[in-house]
Write a protein that holds these residues in place. Sequence first.
Motif, PDB file in Angstrom:
ATOM      1  N   LEU A  82      -8.998  -2.073  -2.458  1.00 37.63           N
ATOM      2  CA  LEU A  82      -7.247  -1.823  -2.656  1.00 37.63           C
ATOM      3  C   LEU A  82      -7.258  -3.673  -3.070  1.00 37.63           C
ATOM      4  CD1 LEU A  82      -4.111  -1.012  -1.812  1.00 37.63           C
ATOM      5  CD2 LEU A  82      -4.602  -2.266   0.157  1.00 37.63           C
ATOM      6  N   VAL A  83      -7.205  -3.893  -3.658  1.00 42.36           N
ATOM      7  CA  VAL A  83      -6.842  -5.115  -4.481  1.00 42.36           C
ATOM      8  C   VAL A  83      -5.186  -5.790  -4.310  1.00 42.36           C
ATOM      9  CG1 VAL A  83      -7.404  -6.833  -6.657  1.00 42.36           C
ATOM     10  CG2 VAL A  83      -8.704  -4.706  -5.940  1.00 42.36           C
ATOM     11  N   THR A  84      -4.689  -6.708  -4.241  1.00 45.85           N
ATOM     12  CA  THR A  84      -3.706  -7.699  -3.759  1.00 45.85           C
ATOM     13  C   THR A  84      -3.274  -8.697  -4.298  1.00 45.85           C
ATOM     14  OG1 THR A  84      -4.381  -8.614  -1.588  1.00 45.85           O
ATOM     15  CG2 THR A  84      -3.102  -6.157  -1.838  1.00 45.85           C
ATOM     16  N   PRO A  85      -2.732  -9.113  -4.831  1.00 46.45           N
ATOM     17  CA  PRO A  85      -2.020 -10.659  -5.359  1.00 46.45           C
ATOM     18  C   PRO A  85      -2.843 -11.920  -4.556  1.00 46.45           C
ATOM     19  CG  PRO A  85      -0.394  -9.223  -5.493  1.00 46.45           C
ATOM     20  CD  PRO A  85      -1.394  -8.015  -5.206  1.00 46.45           C
ATOM     21  N   LEU A  86      -2.502 -12.730  -4.282  1.00 46.68           N
ATOM     22  CA  LEU A  86      -2.798 -13.995  -3.556  1.00 46.68           C
ATOM     23  C   LEU A  86      -1.921 -14.581  -3.534  1.00 46.68           C
ATOM     24  CD1 LEU A  86      -6.504 -15.730  -3.888  1.00 46.68           C
ATOM     25  CD2 LEU A  86      -6.312 -14.198  -2.446  1.00 46.68           C
ATOM     26  N   VAL A  87      -0.690 -14.727  -4.275  1.00 49.66           N
ATOM     27  CA  VAL A  87       0.303 -15.188  -4.251  1.00 49.66           C
ATOM     28  C   VAL A  87       1.407 -14.144  -4.851  1.00 49.66           C
ATOM     29  CG1 VAL A  87       1.436 -16.873  -5.564  1.00 49.66           C
ATOM     30  CG2 VAL A  87      -0.388 -17.816  -5.245  1.00 49.66           C
ATOM     31  N   ALA A  88       1.896 -13.605  -4.032  1.00 51.49           N
ATOM     32  CA  ALA A  88       3.619 -12.308  -4.468  1.00 51.49           C
ATOM     33  C   ALA A  88       3.836 -13.222  -6.539  1.00 51.49           C
ATOM     34  CB  ALA A  88       4.747 -13.101  -3.373  1.00 51.49           C
ATOM     35  N   LEU A  89       4.168 -12.879  -6.949  1.00 50.31           N
ATOM     36  CA  LEU A  89       5.184 -13.702  -8.237  1.00 50.31           C
ATOM     37  C   LEU A  89       6.338 -13.824  -7.761  1.00 50.31           C
ATOM     38  CD1 LEU A  89       3.366 -10.630 -10.178  1.00 50.31           C
ATOM     39  CD2 LEU A  89       3.088 -12.938  -9.728  1.00 50.31           C
ATOM     40  N   ALA A  90       6.779 -14.749  -8.260  1.00 51.92           N
ATOM     41  CA  ALA A  90       8.059 -14.614  -8.266  1.00 51.92           C
ATOM     42  C   ALA A  90       9.273 -13.730  -9.163  1.00 51.92           C
ATOM     43  CB  ALA A  90       8.761 -15.930  -8.570  1.00 51.92           C
ATOM     44  N   PRO A  91      10.227 -13.101  -8.331  1.00 50.55           N
ATOM     45  CA  PRO A  91      11.117 -12.474  -9.652  1.00 50.55           C
ATOM     46  C   PRO A  91      11.967 -13.700 -10.798  1.00 50.55           C
ATOM     47  CG  PRO A  91      12.355 -12.777  -7.002  1.00 50.55           C
ATOM     48  CD  PRO A  91      10.771 -13.288  -7.337  1.00 50.55           C
ATOM     49  N   ARG A  92      11.857 -13.208 -12.100  1.00 47.08           N
ATOM     50  CA  ARG A  92      12.086 -13.258 -13.325  1.00 47.08           C
ATOM     51  C   ARG A  92      13.263 -14.150 -12.814  1.00 47.08           C
ATOM     52  NH1 ARG A  92       9.744 -12.111 -17.847  1.00 47.08           N
ATOM     53  NH2 ARG A  92       7.745 -10.750 -17.497  1.00 47.08           N
TER      54      ARG A  92
END
Length: 124
Positions: A82-92
């Motif tokens: 499983l690959v998950t981003p280290l930093v959650a992307l901010a909503p646009r």
Amino acid sequence: MHPTTAQPTRLLPRQTRLIHASHGVRLRVVSGRLWLTQPNVAQDLFLGPGATIDLLQDWVVIGADAEPRRSEDEPSCYSEYLVTPLVALAPRRHWGAAVWRALRRLAGRATATTRSVWERSFAR
């Protein structure tokens, strides 16, 4: 709205994948045994179930370790990760608001600078 849950990626024995992770991802082994080859790293890594590693570069090769063949009665063997981003992307919407605030700040500074230069030029 509920966030979607990432699904694990399956690899058959000796199957490989290329991962580009310069934006930073966390890799977690769900099942099986995987090996990792990273650029500029002298040794490969072997990871078992539950192992995690943070990847911060592109061109990482991940492969499923070769396992002995199972009998025809048993299900096919595979490894999962499983690959998950280290930093959650901010909503646009927050991104756009931040840009708008930055532009307003720059415009305010430009106006203040122009006003002070204008006042000094006529003060003489």
